[in-house]
Write a protein that holds these residues in place. Sequence first.
Motif, mmCIF file in Angstrom:
data_model
loop_
_atom_site.group_PDB
_atom_site.id
_atom_site.type_symbol
_atom_site.label_atom_id
_atom_site.label_comp_id
_atom_site.label_asym_id
_atom_site.label_seq_id
_atom_site.Cartn_x
_atom_site.Cartn_y
_atom_site.Cartn_z
ATOM 1 N N GLY A 2 0.811 -1.216 0.000
ATOM 2 C CA GLY A 2 0.000 0.000 0.000
ATOM 3 C C GLY A 2 0.841 1.261 0.000
ATOM 4 N N LEU A 3 1.899 1.281 0.817
ATOM 5 C CA LEU A 3 2.783 2.446 0.816
ATOM 6 C C LEU A 3 3.480 2.615 -0.531
ATOM 7 C CD1 LEU A 3 4.360 2.197 4.381
ATOM 8 C CD2 LEU A 3 2.800 3.961 3.546
ATOM 9 N N ALA A 4 3.933 1.495 -1.099
ATOM 10 C CA ALA A 4 4.585 1.574 -2.413
ATOM 11 C C ALA A 4 3.618 2.090 -3.464
ATOM 12 C CB ALA A 4 5.130 0.195 -2.802
ATOM 13 N N TRP A 5 2.363 1.674 -3.380
ATOM 14 C CA TRP A 5 1.362 2.123 -4.352
ATOM 15 C C TRP A 5 1.111 3.630 -4.233
ATOM 16 C CZ3 TRP A 5 -3.880 3.810 -4.167
ATOM 17 C CH2 TRP A 5 -4.575 3.699 -5.361
ATOM 18 N N LEU A 6 1.030 4.126 -2.986
ATOM 19 C CA LEU A 6 0.821 5.557 -2.799
ATOM 20 C C LEU A 6 2.026 6.359 -3.274
ATOM 21 C CD1 LEU A 6 -0.838 5.521 0.747
ATOM 22 C CD2 LEU A 6 -1.955 6.062 -1.428
ATOM 23 N N GLU A 7 3.241 5.856 -3.019
ATOM 24 C CA GLU A 7 4.439 6.565 -3.461
ATOM 25 C C GLU A 7 4.548 6.577 -4.985
ATOM 26 O OE1 GLU A 7 7.613 4.613 -1.483
ATOM 27 O OE2 GLU A 7 7.063 5.291 0.513
ATOM 28 N N GLN A 8 4.173 5.477 -5.634
ATOM 29 C CA GLN A 8 4.242 5.439 -7.104
ATOM 30 C C GLN A 8 3.287 6.436 -7.735
ATOM 31 O OE1 GLN A 8 3.471 1.380 -8.142
ATOM 32 N NE2 GLN A 8 5.483 0.652 -7.457
ATOM 33 N N ARG A 9 2.149 6.652 -7.100
ATOM 34 C CA ARG A 9 1.189 7.620 -7.635
ATOM 35 C C ARG A 9 1.509 9.053 -7.227
ATOM 36 N NH1 ARG A 9 -4.906 5.478 -7.004
ATOM 37 N NH2 ARG A 9 -5.175 7.332 -8.291
ATOM 38 N N GLY A 10 2.580 9.237 -6.451
ATOM 39 C CA GLY A 10 3.003 10.572 -6.058
ATOM 40 C C GLY A 10 2.108 11.230 -5.035
ATOM 41 N N GLN A 11 1.328 10.444 -4.299
ATOM 42 C CA GLN A 11 0.421 11.027 -3.318
ATOM 43 C C GLN A 11 1.102 11.264 -1.973
ATOM 44 O OE1 GLN A 11 -3.135 8.708 -3.080
ATOM 45 N NE2 GLN A 11 -3.693 9.019 -5.218
ATOM 46 N N ILE A 12 2.200 10.552 -1.704
ATOM 47 C CA ILE A 12 2.949 10.773 -0.472
ATOM 48 C C ILE A 12 4.430 10.731 -0.813
ATOM 49 C CG2 ILE A 12 1.180 9.741 1.007
ATOM 50 C CD1 ILE A 12 2.942 7.241 1.152
ATOM 51 N N ALA A 13 5.238 11.290 0.055
ATOM 52 C CA ALA A 13 6.687 11.244 -0.117
ATOM 53 C C ALA A 13 7.239 10.061 0.666
ATOM 54 C CB ALA A 13 7.327 12.543 0.379
ATOM 55 N N ALA A 14 8.257 9.426 0.102
ATOM 56 C CA ALA A 14 8.866 8.283 0.764
ATOM 57 C C ALA A 14 9.555 8.738 2.038
ATOM 58 C CB ALA A 14 9.869 7.608 -0.164
ATOM 59 N N GLN A 15 9.303 8.020 3.139
ATOM 60 C CA GLN A 15 9.935 8.340 4.412
ATOM 61 C C GLN A 15 9.954 7.099 5.280
ATOM 62 O OE1 GLN A 15 7.640 11.330 6.370
ATOM 63 N NE2 GLN A 15 5.714 10.239 6.227
ATOM 64 N N PRO A 16 10.827 7.037 6.275
ATOM 65 C CA PRO A 16 10.883 5.852 7.137
ATOM 66 C C PRO A 16 9.617 5.691 7.951
ATOM 67 C CG PRO A 16 12.260 7.603 8.002
ATOM 68 C CD PRO A 16 11.822 8.045 6.626
ATOM 69 N N VAL A 17 9.403 4.486 8.433
ATOM 70 C CA VAL A 17 8.203 4.195 9.211
ATOM 71 C C VAL A 17 8.310 4.865 10.564
ATOM 72 C CG1 VAL A 17 6.820 2.363 10.224
ATOM 73 C CG2 VAL A 17 7.962 2.026 8.011
ATOM 74 N N PRO A 18 7.364 5.688 10.992
ATOM 75 C CA PRO A 18 7.437 6.364 12.295
ATOM 76 C C PRO A 18 7.094 5.420 13.433
ATOM 77 C CG PRO A 18 5.390 6.917 11.219
ATOM 78 C CD PRO A 18 6.161 6.076 10.244
ATOM 79 N N ALA A 19 7.458 5.835 14.633
ATOM 80 C CA ALA A 19 7.099 5.049 15.815
ATOM 81 C C ALA A 19 5.595 5.111 16.015
ATOM 82 C CB ALA A 19 7.826 5.596 17.045
ATOM 83 N N PRO A 20 5.003 4.065 16.581
ATOM 84 C CA PRO A 20 3.540 4.067 16.758
ATOM 85 C C PRO A 20 3.095 5.116 17.751
ATOM 86 C CG PRO A 20 4.548 2.229 17.902
ATOM 87 C CD PRO A 20 5.625 2.865 17.097
ATOM 88 N N GLU A 21 1.988 5.717 17.522
ATOM 89 C CA GLU A 21 1.405 6.697 18.412
ATOM 90 C C GLU A 21 -0.006 6.253 18.752
ATOM 91 O OE1 GLU A 21 1.513 10.537 16.741
ATOM 92 O OE2 GLU A 21 3.622 10.453 16.166
ATOM 93 N N PRO A 22 -0.405 6.431 19.988
ATOM 94 C CA PRO A 22 -1.748 5.981 20.388
ATOM 95 C C PRO A 22 -2.823 6.955 19.954
ATOM 96 C CG PRO A 22 -0.639 6.968 22.248
ATOM 97 C CD PRO A 22 0.355 6.966 21.122
ATOM 98 N N ARG A 23 -2.704 7.474 18.771
ATOM 99 C CA ARG A 23 -3.730 8.383 18.278
ATOM 100 C C ARG A 23 -3.876 8.183 16.774
ATOM 101 N NH1 ARG A 23 -1.712 12.525 15.457
ATOM 102 N NH2 ARG A 23 0.529 12.937 15.593
ATOM 103 N N VAL A 24 -4.963 8.608 16.263
ATOM 104 C CA VAL A 24 -5.265 8.511 14.845
ATOM 105 C C VAL A 24 -5.944 9.790 14.421
ATOM 106 C CG1 VAL A 24 -6.707 7.362 13.137
ATOM 107 C CG2 VAL A 24 -5.428 6.009 14.759
ATOM 108 N N ALA A 25 -5.498 10.321 13.303
ATOM 109 C CA ALA A 25 -6.145 11.530 12.796
ATOM 110 C C ALA A 25 -7.598 11.222 12.500
ATOM 111 C CB ALA A 25 -5.432 12.015 11.539
ATOM 112 N N GLU A 26 -8.471 12.062 13.030
ATOM 113 C CA GLU A 26 -9.887 11.852 12.807
ATOM 114 C C GLU A 26 -10.199 12.034 11.325
ATOM 115 O OE1 GLU A 26 -12.165 10.880 14.794
ATOM 116 O OE2 GLU A 26 -10.836 10.764 16.539
ATOM 117 N N PRO A 27 -10.989 11.161 10.776
ATOM 118 C CA PRO A 27 -11.329 11.302 9.355
ATOM 119 C C PRO A 27 -12.103 12.574 9.088
ATOM 120 C CG PRO A 27 -12.707 9.629 10.402
ATOM 121 C CD PRO A 27 -11.659 10.018 11.403
ATOM 122 N N ALA A 28 -11.691 13.269 8.069
ATOM 123 C CA ALA A 28 -12.378 14.506 7.705
ATOM 124 C C ALA A 28 -13.744 14.179 7.145
ATOM 125 C CB ALA A 28 -11.547 15.264 6.670
#
Length: 334
Positions: free
Chosen positions: A83-109
């Motif tokens: 999934g990450l590779a697919w998003l990067e190939q479509r240019g929707q996100i920039a490649a970056q290392p995997v962040p540490a887990p956080e006990p929060r999630v951005a609320e869906p708009a």
Amino acid sequence: MAETAIKSNEREAARLFERGVAAARGGQRRVAAGLLARAVQLDPRHELGWLWLSGVLDAPDEIAFCLRSVLTVNPHNERALQGLAWLEQRGQIAAQPVPAPEPRVAEPAPQAAPEAHEHEAWWVGWRRTRRDTSRARLVLWLIPILLLLLTLGLNLVLRDTIARNEALALAAARPPAQATARPARPAIIQAEPPSAREARLLAYLSAVAAPREQLRAAVAAYREATSHPGGSSIGHAAAARALREQIDSAYRTLDALSPPPAMAPAHNAYLGGLEIERKALDDMLEFYSTLSIQYANRATLRMGDAARQLEYAGQLFAAPAAAQPAAIPAQAAR
């Protein structure tokens, strides 16, 4: 107490996850996003909860956050990596290392109805692409198999038709057996030489024996070359070409003969049957070159016409031979 609270959170997260999956499968993406977000808040290491949440969000950044959270729990999760590779190939996100887990999630708009979404879930597009590729690969495998089966079927039909035509040709040139014994004649009559007409008939039948023998050998060779299952179309084409050449040779030999008047209709009908057979083999050779089904159909129809023509020639051959007053030796007729 802390351990009891953790287990209680995990059980509540599992219930919320099941409800979120049911909502996602029912097309209620906004409801599913809220349930799954609450589940991963209660249990930040819920691998499937992060993965399903990425499938009901629309914003590429939020999807990427969920997928990286999956990889934090399980760095070898294949779907998250794809999934990450697919998003990067479509240019929707920039490649970056995997962040540490956080006990929060951005609320869906707030989002519109499912049919108005501009972005589909990454794994929906990935699965659709994979399904289309599998279908294309299946079609590419089926086409040569169908062509091979069609070639084998046409070869069987052609071989049987040629064998039937050859049998009819042999029957046409073979004189009928004597129904009753000829009454005894005086010795002086038996010693007389045959008439000029009978001698000419014997000479004609002896002359046609050699090309007929060549045709029998050619048909036998063609059967041997095409009777093995799974043979290549190149080998079948070579066998058909060899049979075509033998028919040409026999046609030239017979065309140079001068048949007796009584045998002229049968002779011409027999040559006509060979001519139709040559055209049928030409169509079959064209089919092997182009794999166009119209040539195979035309070859089958012409083989049927050749069989009828040779059968008619056999009837014409039998009529004058039956009317001859003298017996014709069997070996002279073959």
